[in-house]
Design a protein around this motif. Structure first.
Motif, PDB file in Angstrom:
ATOM      1  N   GLN A   1      11.475   3.458  11.618  1.00  0.00           N
ATOM      2  CA  GLN A   1      10.874   3.848  12.938  1.00  0.00           C
ATOM      3  C   GLN A   1       9.311   4.174  12.753  1.00  0.00           C
ATOM      4  O   GLN A   1       8.592   4.039  13.689  1.00  0.00           O
ATOM      5  N   ALA A   2       9.155   4.709  11.610  1.00  0.00           N
ATOM      6  CA  ALA A   2       7.609   4.972  11.324  1.00  0.00           C
ATOM      7  C   ALA A   2       6.941   3.689  10.917  1.00  0.00           C
ATOM      8  O   ALA A   2       5.721   3.854  10.697  1.00  0.00           O
ATOM      9  N   GLY A   3       7.561   2.717  10.613  1.00  0.00           N
ATOM     10  CA  GLY A   3       7.079   1.536  10.208  1.00  0.00           C
ATOM     11  C   GLY A   3       6.574   1.037   8.808  1.00  0.00           C
ATOM     12  O   GLY A   3       5.981   0.113   8.381  1.00  0.00           O
ATOM     13  N   LEU A   4       7.544   1.897   8.020  1.00  0.00           N
ATOM     14  CA  LEU A   4       7.492   1.713   6.553  1.00  0.00           C
ATOM     15  C   LEU A   4       8.375   1.036   6.052  1.00  0.00           C
ATOM     16  O   LEU A   4       9.684   1.325   6.380  1.00  0.00           O
ATOM     17  N   LYS A   5       8.360   0.629   4.601  1.00  0.00           N
ATOM     18  CA  LYS A   5       9.321  -0.132   3.999  1.00  0.00           C
ATOM     19  C   LYS A   5       9.796   0.810   2.894  1.00  0.00           C
ATOM     20  O   LYS A   5       8.797   1.759   2.447  1.00  0.00           O
ATOM     21  N   VAL A   6      10.637   0.260   2.176  1.00  0.00           N
ATOM     22  CA  VAL A   6      11.272   1.163   0.804  1.00  0.00           C
ATOM     23  C   VAL A   6      11.415   0.233  -0.009  1.00  0.00           C
ATOM     24  O   VAL A   6      12.075  -0.772   0.022  1.00  0.00           O
TER      25      VAL A   6
ATOM     26  N   ASN B   1       2.248   1.869   3.565  1.00  0.00           N
ATOM     27  CA  ASN B   1       3.085   1.049   4.299  1.00  0.00           C
ATOM     28  C   ASN B   1       4.680   0.965   3.448  1.00  0.00           C
ATOM     29  O   ASN B   1       5.647   0.179   4.045  1.00  0.00           O
ATOM     30  N   THR B   2       4.532   1.600   2.293  1.00  0.00           N
ATOM     31  CA  THR B   2       5.643   1.380   1.529  1.00  0.00           C
ATOM     32  C   THR B   2       6.116   2.521   0.708  1.00  0.00           C
ATOM     33  O   THR B   2       4.990   3.085   0.209  1.00  0.00           O
ATOM     34  N   ILE B   3       7.298   3.082   0.545  1.00  0.00           N
ATOM     35  CA  ILE B   3       7.606   4.282  -0.329  1.00  0.00           C
ATOM     36  C   ILE B   3       8.560   3.794  -1.448  1.00  0.00           C
ATOM     37  O   ILE B   3       9.651   3.035  -1.220  1.00  0.00           O
TER      38      ILE B   3
ATOM     39  N   THR C   1      11.167  18.075   4.933  1.00  0.00           N
ATOM     40  CA  THR C   1       9.821  17.739   5.449  1.00  0.00           C
ATOM     41  C   THR C   1       9.507  16.321   5.617  1.00  0.00           C
ATOM     42  O   THR C   1       8.571  15.849   5.642  1.00  0.00           O
ATOM     43  N   LEU C   2      10.805  15.574   5.762  1.00  0.00           N
ATOM     44  CA  LEU C   2      10.215  13.919   6.005  1.00  0.00           C
ATOM     45  C   LEU C   2       9.523  13.724   7.235  1.00  0.00           C
ATOM     46  O   LEU C   2       8.519  12.813   7.135  1.00  0.00           O
ATOM     47  N   THR C   3       9.744  14.253   8.099  1.00  0.00           N
ATOM     48  CA  THR C   3       8.749  13.931   9.460  1.00  0.00           C
ATOM     49  C   THR C   3       7.468  14.265   9.271  1.00  0.00           C
ATOM     50  O   THR C   3       6.666  13.349   9.425  1.00  0.00           O
ATOM     51  N   GLN C   4       7.180  15.473   8.666  1.00  0.00           N
ATOM     52  CA  GLN C   4       5.690  15.790   8.349  1.00  0.00           C
ATOM     53  C   GLN C   4       5.246  14.871   7.412  1.00  0.00           C
ATOM     54  O   GLN C   4       4.154  14.586   7.484  1.00  0.00           O
ATOM     55  N   ASP C   5       6.130  14.490   6.100  1.00  0.00           N
ATOM     56  CA  ASP C   5       5.683  13.468   5.185  1.00  0.00           C
ATOM     57  C   ASP C   5       5.525  12.269   5.712  1.00  0.00           C
ATOM     58  O   ASP C   5       4.209  11.534   5.431  1.00  0.00           O
ATOM     59  N   LEU C   6       6.215  11.707   6.534  1.00  0.00           N
ATOM     60  CA  LEU C   6       5.890  10.507   7.234  1.00  0.00           C
ATOM     61  C   LEU C   6       4.676  10.414   8.191  1.00  0.00           C
ATOM     62  O   LEU C   6       4.078   9.351   8.093  1.00  0.00           O
ATOM     63  N   GLU C   7       4.387  11.466   8.729  1.00  0.00           N
ATOM     64  CA  GLU C   7       3.173  11.417   9.278  1.00  0.00           C
ATOM     65  C   GLU C   7       1.866  11.329   8.661  1.00  0.00           C
ATOM     66  O   GLU C   7       1.079  10.756   8.951  1.00  0.00           O
ATOM     67  N   LEU C   8       1.903  12.145   7.310  1.00  0.00           N
ATOM     68  CA  LEU C   8       0.945  12.119   6.515  1.00  0.00           C
ATOM     69  C   LEU C   8       0.890  10.680   5.904  1.00  0.00           C
ATOM     70  O   LEU C   8      -0.336  10.160   5.660  1.00  0.00           O
ATOM     71  N   MET C   9       1.905   9.969   5.678  1.00  0.00           N
ATOM     72  CA  MET C   9       1.926   8.783   5.051  1.00  0.00           C
ATOM     73  C   MET C   9       1.416   7.822   6.034  1.00  0.00           C
ATOM     74  O   MET C   9       0.521   6.821   5.742  1.00  0.00           O
ATOM     75  N   LYS C  10       1.668   7.887   7.440  1.00  0.00           N
ATOM     76  CA  LYS C  10       1.114   6.768   8.370  1.00  0.00           C
ATOM     77  C   LYS C  10      -0.451   7.140   8.575  1.00  0.00           C
ATOM     78  O   LYS C  10      -1.017   5.999   8.772  1.00  0.00           O
ATOM     79  N   GLU C  11      -0.732   8.348   8.505  1.00  0.00           N
ATOM     80  CA  GLU C  11      -2.377   8.581   8.753  1.00  0.00           C
ATOM     81  C   GLU C  11      -2.885   8.022   7.474  1.00  0.00           C
ATOM     82  O   GLU C  11      -4.179   7.527   7.512  1.00  0.00           O
ATOM     83  N   ALA C  12      -2.443   8.013   6.164  1.00  0.00           N
ATOM     84  CA  ALA C  12      -3.131   7.381   4.933  1.00  0.00           C
ATOM     85  C   ALA C  12      -3.051   5.814   5.091  1.00  0.00           C
ATOM     86  O   ALA C  12      -3.421   5.335   3.887  1.00  0.00           O
ATOM     87  N   GLY C  13      -2.151   5.115   5.879  1.00  0.00           N
ATOM     88  CA  GLY C  13      -2.284   3.703   5.872  1.00  0.00           C
ATOM     89  C   GLY C  13      -1.117   3.364   4.757  1.00  0.00           C
ATOM     90  O   GLY C  13      -1.012   2.143   4.522  1.00  0.00           O
TER      91      GLY C  13
ATOM     92  N   LYS D   1       0.730  -1.334   0.050  1.00  0.00           N
ATOM     93  CA  LYS D   1      -0.055   0.178   0.021  1.00  0.00           C
ATOM     94  C   LYS D   1       0.799   1.196   0.070  1.00  0.00           C
ATOM     95  O   LYS D   1       1.255   1.754   1.158  1.00  0.00           O
ATOM     96  N   GLY D   2       1.321   1.545  -1.353  1.00  0.00           N
ATOM     97  CA  GLY D   2       2.394   2.429  -1.191  1.00  0.00           C
ATOM     98  C   GLY D   2       2.321   3.758  -2.041  1.00  0.00           C
ATOM     99  O   GLY D   2       1.201   3.974  -2.583  1.00  0.00           O
ATOM    100  N   ILE D   3       3.505   4.631  -2.022  1.00  0.00           N
ATOM    101  CA  ILE D   3       3.375   5.927  -2.666  1.00  0.00           C
ATOM    102  C   ILE D   3       4.882   6.134  -3.415  1.00  0.00           C
ATOM    103  O   ILE D   3       5.852   5.849  -2.620  1.00  0.00           O
ATOM    104  N   CYS D   4       4.801   6.638  -4.527  1.00  0.00           N
ATOM    105  CA  CYS D   4       5.922   7.093  -5.010  1.00  0.00           C
ATOM    106  C   CYS D   4       6.538   8.398  -4.352  1.00  0.00           C
ATOM    107  O   CYS D   4       5.605   9.064  -4.223  1.00  0.00           O
TER     108      CYS D   4
END
Length: 339
Positions: A95-100, A76-78, A62-74, A43-46
């Motif tokens: 640490q945000a729980g996402l994979k790359v 899991n993959t960048i 803006t990484l910290t802000q971006d990761l918060e928005l990503m986590k909010e949206a569910g 469930k990813g995003i480019c």
């Protein structure tokens, strides 16, 4: 030359493999991607965060802000188009729980690229990092045979050799590529070392046909490495008004994700294009320009035109577009199905 270089690199890599593996073990079972033996739905995003006024240079401000928005949206993959040589960035993503998914280009000036063979230095450096999901080789290179002596087989041979070298040095993470739409029989025959096929698919808001086509030609996992729509209508069409039109993007996103997640027996997920608008892609980097171009893009919903600076689910200031809410609803509600 390239194959000889890979042989030399392969030998030295075997001597330097790290046996102290602390990352996630990513494996393939039939059409399924497994992370530590658990089925994984992408469930990813480019993600290519270039600030206003900047040329094509990423910034992590803006990484910290971006990761918060990503986590909010569910999310899991960048999916990254180029290597991220910054352990702090990868650590924060983990640490945000996402994979790359880390992408390697063919020619990146000799820095972690395929032509020079230095991509394997990056693999060796970060193969134990918990954030790593897959290693990606190339992005839509099948649309550019002119980059490879007008013979695209040269690219597929280089890609396959690179994937083989990755298998030698890192057996814990699969190889993938971002192919422009469906690979043909020749492509598949030349690329046995690709474990998971990513496909950049723009078939209006109806990608379902590609899943049936893929099922007929391969038993490997696949996912949509790019898909979606932009938030600008060049012309009024299909009931959508000309001009900036977030509803058109949101509707396309909803329809596309619905078909993807209804076909989990074939498709392992998606990295939607894209997280944020990219003001660097067409015209003046200080403003948001209309226009731009992309190969084989007549299937962009709903005007058949890719307005390259309007693809984000958030805008350049991180304001949520309507497509963000749609993506969030779909990602948070979808359930993994057993294949």
């Amino acid at each position: 030359m390239f194959r000889t270089l890979l042989f030399v690199l392969s030998f030295t890599t075997l001597l330097s493999c790290d046996t102290n593996f602390n990352g996630s073990d990513v494996t393939i079972s039939n059409r399924t991607i497994l992370v530590d033996n658990e089925s994984y739905l992408i469930k990813g995003i480019c993600y290519h965060p270039v600030p206003k006024g900047s040329p094509n240079i990423r910034s992590w401000e803006t990484l910290t802000q971006d990761l918060e928005l990503m986590k909010e949206a569910g999310i899991n993959t960048i999916r990254f188009y180029a290597p991220v040589d910054d352990i702090k960035v990868l650590d924060e993503i983990d640490q945000a729980g996402l994979k790359v998914i880390i992408g390697f280009g063919y020619n990146q000036g000799g820095t972690f690229d395929i032509e020079s063979g230095t991509f394997i230095d990056y693999v060796n450096k970060y193969k134990n990092h918990k954030a790593i999901l897959m290693w990606e080789l190339g992005n839509e290179y099948n649309y550019h045979p002119e980059w490879f002596g007008d013979d695209i087989k040269n690219w597929y041979n280089a890609m396959n050799d690179a994937a083989g070298l990755i298998h030698t040095t890192d057996p814990k993470h699969p190889t993938t590529t971002a192919h422009g739409d469906l690979p043909d029989a020749l492509t598949l025959s030349l690329s046995p070392n690709i474990d998971v096929w990513g496909m950049n698919v723009y078939r209006w808001d109806k990608p379902e046909s590609i899943f049936k086509e893929w099922e007929a030609v391969s038993s490997k996992p696949m996912y949509l490495s790019e898909t979606g729509g932009d938030s600008y209508m060049k012309i009024a069409k299909a009931g959508y008004e000309q001009g900036e039109n977030q509803k058109a993007q949101a509707d396309a996103t909803k329809n596309i994700l619905k078909e993807i997640f209804e076909n989990q027996d074939i498709c392992s997920g998606v990295t939607v294009f894209s997280f944020t608008d990219g003001w660097w892609k067409a015209g003046n980097n200080d403003v948001q320009d209309i226009g731009g171009s992309a190969p084989n893009s007549t299937g962009v919903p709903y005007d058949g035109t890719p307005n390259e600076e309007y693809w984000g689910v958030v805008d350049i200031d991180r304001n949520k577009k309507q497509a963000y809410s749609v993506l969030k609803d779909e990602y948070l509600s979808v359930k993994k199905t057993n294949k």
